[in-house]
Design a protein around this motif. Structure first.
Motif, PDB file in Angstrom:
ATOM      1  N   LYS A  91       0.927  -1.182  -0.013  1.00 34.31           N
ATOM      2  CA  LYS A  91       0.165  -0.036   0.012  1.00 34.31           C
ATOM      3  C   LYS A  91       0.986   1.307   0.090  1.00 34.31           C
ATOM      4  CE  LYS A  91      -4.205   1.870   2.204  1.00 34.31           C
ATOM      5  NZ  LYS A  91      -3.973   3.190   1.933  1.00 34.31           N
ATOM      6  N   GLU A  92       0.483   2.086  -0.921  1.00 35.50           N
ATOM      7  CA  GLU A  92       1.542   3.460  -1.170  1.00 35.50           C
ATOM      8  C   GLU A  92       0.757   4.281  -0.130  1.00 35.50           C
ATOM      9  OE1 GLU A  92       1.515   5.402  -4.892  1.00 35.50           O
ATOM     10  OE2 GLU A  92       2.647   3.572  -5.559  1.00 35.50           O
ATOM     11  N   THR A  93       1.984   5.163   0.496  1.00 33.07           N
ATOM     12  CA  THR A  93       1.649   6.173   1.569  1.00 33.07           C
ATOM     13  C   THR A  93       1.507   7.598   0.699  1.00 33.07           C
ATOM     14  OG1 THR A  93       3.979   6.528   2.100  1.00 33.07           O
ATOM     15  CG2 THR A  93       2.752   4.850   3.185  1.00 33.07           C
ATOM     16  N   SER A  94       0.982   8.732   1.650  1.00 36.22           N
ATOM     17  CA  SER A  94       1.304   9.967   0.914  1.00 36.22           C
ATOM     18  C   SER A  94       2.656  10.344   0.924  1.00 36.22           C
ATOM     19  CB  SER A  94       0.469  10.918   1.894  1.00 36.22           C
ATOM     20  OG  SER A  94       1.000  10.873   3.271  1.00 36.22           O
ATOM     21  N   LEU A  95       3.651   9.611   1.635  1.00 35.19           N
ATOM     22  CA  LEU A  95       4.840   9.914   1.301  1.00 35.19           C
ATOM     23  C   LEU A  95       5.383   9.455   0.046  1.00 35.19           C
ATOM     24  CD1 LEU A  95       7.586  11.014   2.252  1.00 35.19           C
ATOM     25  CD2 LEU A  95       7.811   8.791   3.594  1.00 35.19           C
ATOM     26  N   HIS A  96       5.015   8.469  -0.481  1.00 33.34           N
ATOM     27  CA  HIS A  96       5.273   7.954  -1.820  1.00 33.34           C
ATOM     28  C   HIS A  96       4.862   9.095  -2.932  1.00 33.34           C
ATOM     29  CE1 HIS A  96       5.370   3.741   0.290  1.00 33.34           C
ATOM     30  NE2 HIS A  96       6.226   3.563  -0.728  1.00 33.34           N
ATOM     31  N   LYS A  97       3.677   9.315  -2.657  1.00 34.99           N
ATOM     32  CA  LYS A  97       3.102  10.245  -3.614  1.00 34.99           C
ATOM     33  C   LYS A  97       3.938  11.586  -3.817  1.00 34.99           C
ATOM     34  CE  LYS A  97      -0.514   8.066  -4.913  1.00 34.99           C
ATOM     35  NZ  LYS A  97      -0.426   7.665  -6.123  1.00 34.99           N
ATOM     36  N   THR A  98       4.328  12.064  -2.568  1.00 31.38           N
ATOM     37  CA  THR A  98       5.168  13.321  -2.352  1.00 31.38           C
ATOM     38  C   THR A  98       6.500  12.965  -3.249  1.00 31.38           C
ATOM     39  OG1 THR A  98       4.321  14.216  -0.209  1.00 31.38           O
ATOM     40  CG2 THR A  98       6.535  14.763  -0.558  1.00 31.38           C
ATOM     41  N   ILE A  99       7.267  12.001  -2.916  1.00 29.56           N
ATOM     42  CA  ILE A  99       8.609  11.266  -3.596  1.00 29.56           C
ATOM     43  C   ILE A  99       8.332  11.480  -5.067  1.00 29.56           C
ATOM     44  CG2 ILE A  99      10.052   9.456  -3.983  1.00 29.56           C
ATOM     45  CD1 ILE A  99       9.625   8.925  -0.876  1.00 29.56           C
ATOM     46  N   GLU A 100       7.149  10.924  -5.574  1.00 27.05           N
ATOM     47  CA  GLU A 100       6.938  10.752  -7.041  1.00 27.05           C
ATOM     48  C   GLU A 100       6.780  12.068  -7.635  1.00 27.05           C
ATOM     49  OE1 GLU A 100       3.641   7.996  -7.262  1.00 27.05           O
ATOM     50  OE2 GLU A 100       4.711   6.423  -6.496  1.00 27.05           O
ATOM     51  N   VAL A 101       6.207  13.162  -7.107  1.00 30.71           N
ATOM     52  CA  VAL A 101       5.909  14.278  -7.535  1.00 30.71           C
ATOM     53  C   VAL A 101       7.258  15.009  -7.717  1.00 30.71           C
ATOM     54  CG1 VAL A 101       4.890  16.646  -6.958  1.00 30.71           C
ATOM     55  CG2 VAL A 101       3.384  14.516  -6.941  1.00 30.71           C
ATOM     56  N   ASN A 102       8.028  14.850  -6.332  1.00 30.99           N
ATOM     57  CA  ASN A 102       9.350  15.678  -6.454  1.00 30.99           C
ATOM     58  C   ASN A 102      10.333  15.153  -7.386  1.00 30.99           C
ATOM     59  OD1 ASN A 102       8.225  17.555  -4.311  1.00 30.99           O
ATOM     60  ND2 ASN A 102       9.067  15.991  -2.688  1.00 30.99           N
ATOM     61  N   LEU A 103      10.252  13.776  -7.628  1.00 34.80           N
ATOM     62  CA  LEU A 103      11.218  13.133  -8.527  1.00 34.80           C
ATOM     63  C   LEU A 103      10.730  13.442 -10.170  1.00 34.80           C
ATOM     64  CD1 LEU A 103      11.838   9.371  -6.950  1.00 34.80           C
ATOM     65  CD2 LEU A 103      13.421  11.522  -7.197  1.00 34.80           C
ATOM     66  N   GLY A 104       9.577  13.560 -10.323  1.00 35.31           N
ATOM     67  CA  GLY A 104       8.906  13.888 -11.682  1.00 35.31           C
ATOM     68  C   GLY A 104       9.572  15.243 -12.022  1.00 35.31           C
ATOM     69  N   GLN A 105       9.235  16.307 -11.239  1.00 36.00           N
ATOM     70  CA  GLN A 105       9.763  17.443 -11.153  1.00 36.00           C
ATOM     71  C   GLN A 105      11.177  17.662 -11.511  1.00 36.00           C
ATOM     72  OE1 GLN A 105       8.192  19.521  -7.677  1.00 36.00           O
ATOM     73  NE2 GLN A 105       6.025  19.682  -8.755  1.00 36.00           N
ATOM     74  N   ALA A 106      12.034  16.876 -10.578  1.00 35.01           N
ATOM     75  CA  ALA A 106      13.578  16.966 -10.520  1.00 35.01           C
ATOM     76  C   ALA A 106      13.910  16.618 -12.065  1.00 35.01           C
ATOM     77  CB  ALA A 106      14.200  16.204  -9.705  1.00 35.01           C
ATOM     78  N   TYR A 107      12.929  15.475 -12.570  1.00 40.56           N
ATOM     79  CA  TYR A 107      13.518  14.854 -13.762  1.00 40.56           C
ATOM     80  C   TYR A 107      13.165  16.102 -14.856  1.00 40.56           C
ATOM     81  CZ  TYR A 107      14.370  11.856 -17.796  1.00 40.56           C
ATOM     82  OH  TYR A 107      14.945  11.499 -18.880  1.00 40.56           O
ATOM     83  N   GLU A 108      12.244  16.611 -14.858  1.00 39.91           N
ATOM     84  CA  GLU A 108      11.726  17.470 -15.861  1.00 39.91           C
ATOM     85  C   GLU A 108      12.733  18.923 -15.922  1.00 39.91           C
ATOM     86  OE1 GLU A 108       9.563  17.143 -18.383  1.00 39.91           O
ATOM     87  OE2 GLU A 108       8.737  15.198 -17.760  1.00 39.91           O
ATOM     88  N   ARG A 109      13.132  19.239 -14.745  1.00 39.98           N
ATOM     89  CA  ARG A 109      14.037  20.208 -14.636  1.00 39.98           C
ATOM     90  C   ARG A 109      15.488  19.769 -15.104  1.00 39.98           C
ATOM     91  NH1 ARG A 109      12.045  20.862  -9.539  1.00 39.98           N
ATOM     92  NH2 ARG A 109      13.714  19.699  -8.172  1.00 39.98           N
ATOM     93  N   HIS A 110      15.879  18.339 -14.969  1.00 37.48           N
ATOM     94  CA  HIS A 110      16.982  17.899 -15.734  1.00 37.48           C
ATOM     95  C   HIS A 110      17.023  17.972 -17.142  1.00 37.48           C
ATOM     96  CE1 HIS A 110      20.220  15.044 -16.617  1.00 37.48           C
ATOM     97  NE2 HIS A 110      19.529  14.260 -17.120  1.00 37.48           N
ATOM     98  N   ILE A 111      15.914  17.481 -17.876  1.00 39.22           N
ATOM     99  CA  ILE A 111      15.743  17.422 -19.163  1.00 39.22           C
ATOM    100  C   ILE A 111      15.840  18.847 -19.735  1.00 39.22           C
ATOM    101  CG2 ILE A 111      13.804  16.856 -21.154  1.00 39.22           C
ATOM    102  CD1 ILE A 111      15.311  14.390 -19.882  1.00 39.22           C
ATOM    103  N   ASN A 112      15.104  19.856 -19.104  1.00 44.22           N
ATOM    104  CA  ASN A 112      15.122  21.211 -19.625  1.00 44.22           C
ATOM    105  C   ASN A 112      16.401  21.671 -19.477  1.00 44.22           C
ATOM    106  OD1 ASN A 112      12.517  21.125 -20.118  1.00 44.22           O
ATOM    107  ND2 ASN A 112      11.655  21.674 -18.009  1.00 44.22           N
ATOM    108  N   SER A 113      17.335  21.402 -18.273  1.00 45.92           N
ATOM    109  CA  SER A 113      18.514  22.116 -18.562  1.00 45.92           C
ATOM    110  C   SER A 113      19.356  21.347 -19.608  1.00 45.92           C
ATOM    111  CB  SER A 113      19.255  21.581 -17.224  1.00 45.92           C
ATOM    112  OG  SER A 113      19.621  20.222 -17.077  1.00 45.92           O
ATOM    113  N   LEU A 114      19.248  20.322 -20.222  1.00 47.60           N
ATOM    114  CA  LEU A 114      19.963  19.873 -21.287  1.00 47.60           C
ATOM    115  C   LEU A 114      19.719  20.300 -22.489  1.00 47.60           C
ATOM    116  CD1 LEU A 114      19.531  15.791 -20.313  1.00 47.60           C
ATOM    117  CD2 LEU A 114      21.598  17.594 -20.113  1.00 47.60           C
TER     118      LEU A 114
END
Length: 116
Positions: A91-114
């Motif tokens: 069962k996922e927790t609210s912490l899992h959702k927070t991590i997923e959102v933050n990682l998705g945003q970090a990956y998008e920033r990474h892609i944009n920086s390239l």
């Protein structure tokens, strides 16, 4: 083997297994390196696991880009997830959702920086 090399080997293995399970839906892998913890913003640190010091290495499939994202958690977030998994396995927790959102945003920033 240093920690970085060990992480790369583990992520490469997870990538191969993810590709075997999910096929072309997994296009690559990326490691989220910045400190802080994607769960809470604290500094990445060790946790105690079975009486030993350990780092919490995890992976998340960012479906929007088909990317397997590897990351470390701080000891406190890792403990929260381990305790929750013991109480309600799978069962996922609210912490899992927070991590997923933050990682998705970090990956998008990474892609944009390239692209810059």
């Amino acid at each position: 083997m240093n920690v970085q090399e060990h992480v790369e080997v583990l992520l490469a293995d997870l990538f191969v297994r993810s590709r075997a399970q999910f096929g072309d839906a997994i296009k690559g892998f990326w490691f989220y390196e910045p400190d802080p913890c994607p769960g809470c913003g604290r500094t990445i640190d060790k946790m105690r696991y079975k009486g030993q010091d350990a780092l919490s290495l995890n992976a998340y499939i960012y479906r929007a880009r088909g990317m397997l994202i590897g990351y470390f958690l701080c000891g406190q977030c890792a403990e929260v997830i381990v305790r929750a998994a013991r109480r309600q396995p799978g069962k996922e927790t609210s912490l899992h959702k927070t991590i997923e959102v933050n990682l998705g945003q970090a990956y998008e920033r990474h892609i944009n920086s390239l692209d810059a």
